[in-house]
Scaffold this motif. Structure first.
Motif, short mmCIF file in Angstrom:
data_model
loop_
_atom_site.label_atom_id
_atom_site.label_comp_id
_atom_site.label_asym_id
_atom_site.label_seq_id
_atom_site.Cartn_x
_atom_site.Cartn_y
_atom_site.Cartn_z
N GLU A 87 5.15 1.50 -8.07
CA GLU A 87 4.65 1.29 -6.71
C GLU A 87 3.47 2.21 -6.42
O GLU A 87 2.45 1.77 -5.87
CB GLU A 87 5.77 1.56 -5.71
CG GLU A 87 5.37 1.32 -4.28
CD GLU A 87 6.50 1.63 -3.30
OE1 GLU A 87 6.18 1.98 -2.16
OE2 GLU A 87 7.68 1.52 -3.69
N ILE A 88 3.58 3.45 -6.82
CA ILE A 88 2.48 4.40 -6.60
C ILE A 88 1.26 4.01 -7.42
O ILE A 88 0.12 4.08 -6.93
CB ILE A 88 2.95 5.84 -6.92
CG1 ILE A 88 3.97 6.30 -5.89
CG2 ILE A 88 1.77 6.81 -6.96
CD1 ILE A 88 4.65 7.60 -6.21
N ALA A 89 1.49 3.57 -8.66
CA ALA A 89 0.37 3.14 -9.51
C ALA A 89 -0.35 1.95 -8.89
O ALA A 89 -1.59 1.89 -8.91
CB ALA A 89 0.87 2.80 -10.91
N SER A 90 0.40 1.00 -8.33
CA SER A 90 -0.25 -0.17 -7.72
C SER A 90 -1.01 0.26 -6.46
O SER A 90 -2.10 -0.26 -6.19
CB SER A 90 0.77 -1.25 -7.40
OG SER A 90 1.65 -0.83 -6.37
N ARG A 91 -0.46 1.19 -5.70
CA ARG A 91 -1.17 1.69 -4.51
C ARG A 91 -2.46 2.38 -4.90
O ARG A 91 -3.50 2.19 -4.26
CB ARG A 91 -0.28 2.64 -3.72
CG ARG A 91 0.84 1.94 -2.97
CD ARG A 91 1.77 2.90 -2.27
NE ARG A 91 1.07 3.69 -1.27
CZ ARG A 91 1.63 4.71 -0.63
NH1 ARG A 91 2.88 5.04 -0.90
NH2 ARG A 91 0.96 5.39 0.26
N ILE A 92 -2.43 3.16 -5.98
CA ILE A 92 -3.63 3.84 -6.46
C ILE A 92 -4.67 2.83 -6.91
O ILE A 92 -5.86 2.97 -6.60
CB ILE A 92 -3.28 4.84 -7.58
CG1 ILE A 92 -2.51 6.03 -7.02
CG2 ILE A 92 -4.54 5.30 -8.31
CD1 ILE A 92 -1.99 6.99 -8.06
N GLN A 93 -4.22 1.81 -7.62
CA GLN A 93 -5.14 0.78 -8.09
C GLN A 93 -5.78 0.06 -6.90
O GLN A 93 -7.00 -0.19 -6.89
CB GLN A 93 -4.41 -0.22 -8.98
CG GLN A 93 -5.32 -1.22 -9.64
CD GLN A 93 -4.56 -2.14 -10.59
OE1 GLN A 93 -3.34 -2.21 -10.52
NE2 GLN A 93 -5.28 -2.81 -11.45
N ASN A 94 -5.00 -0.28 -5.88
CA ASN A 94 -5.54 -0.92 -4.68
C ASN A 94 -6.54 -0.02 -3.98
O ASN A 94 -7.59 -0.49 -3.50
CB ASN A 94 -4.43 -1.32 -3.72
CG ASN A 94 -3.58 -2.44 -4.25
OD1 ASN A 94 -4.00 -3.21 -5.11
ND2 ASN A 94 -2.36 -2.56 -3.74
N LEU A 95 -6.25 1.27 -3.92
CA LEU A 95 -7.18 2.21 -3.30
C LEU A 95 -8.47 2.34 -4.09
O LEU A 95 -9.55 2.47 -3.50
CB LEU A 95 -6.52 3.58 -3.14
CG LEU A 95 -5.43 3.68 -2.07
CD1 LEU A 95 -4.74 5.04 -2.15
CD2 LEU A 95 -6.02 3.47 -0.70
#
Length: 129
Positions: A87-95
């Motif tokens: 979840e954190i990795a996907s949030r970082i990618q979106n950011l």
């Protein structure tokens, strides 16, 4: 120059002294109970403590690591934490994608402003002639 309140014996900061006394008494009670803790830092009046989900996540992760190290259980690090990591990795990618888009918008706006500046300068030169 006269200082009218120089010799007055009143408390202008009574609330500050009462809060300090309360923290001191709480610290004494905690020491007597066996738990030595530092007094909590209090925010100045009118300022809220920053609320952040990232700070909460970090605190939970630290607590989880401490608990797993105390219990000696290494399996807890792999199960539910994997979902959190993805979840954190996907949030970082979106950011990162959003950051790239914002950089492109800023570049476009910078180019537009420089073109408008050149156009205004040329119009001003025509009007001066």
């Amino acid at each position: 120059m006269a200082q009218p309140l120089l010799h007055e014996k009143i408390w202008f900061d009574q609330c500050k002294y009462l809060d300090a006394e309360r923290l001191w008494q709480e610290q004494l009670v905690k020491k007597q109970a066996g738990g030595i803790e530092k007094p909590a830092k209090k925010n100045p009046p009118g300022k809220q403590a920053p609320q952040s989900s990232l700070i909460d996540e970090i605190a939970r992760a630290r607590q989880h690591i401490k608990n797993s190290l105390i219990s000696g259980d290494s399996s807890t690090l792999g199960g539910s934490n994997l979902h959190d990591i993805t979840e954190i990795a996907s949030r970082i990618q979106n950011l990162e994608v959003e950051n790239t888009n914002l950089k492109n918008v800023v570049t476009n706006l910078t180019n537009l402003v420089s073109k408008l500046d050149a156009r205004v300068s040329s119009l001003e030169n025509k009007n001066q002639k």
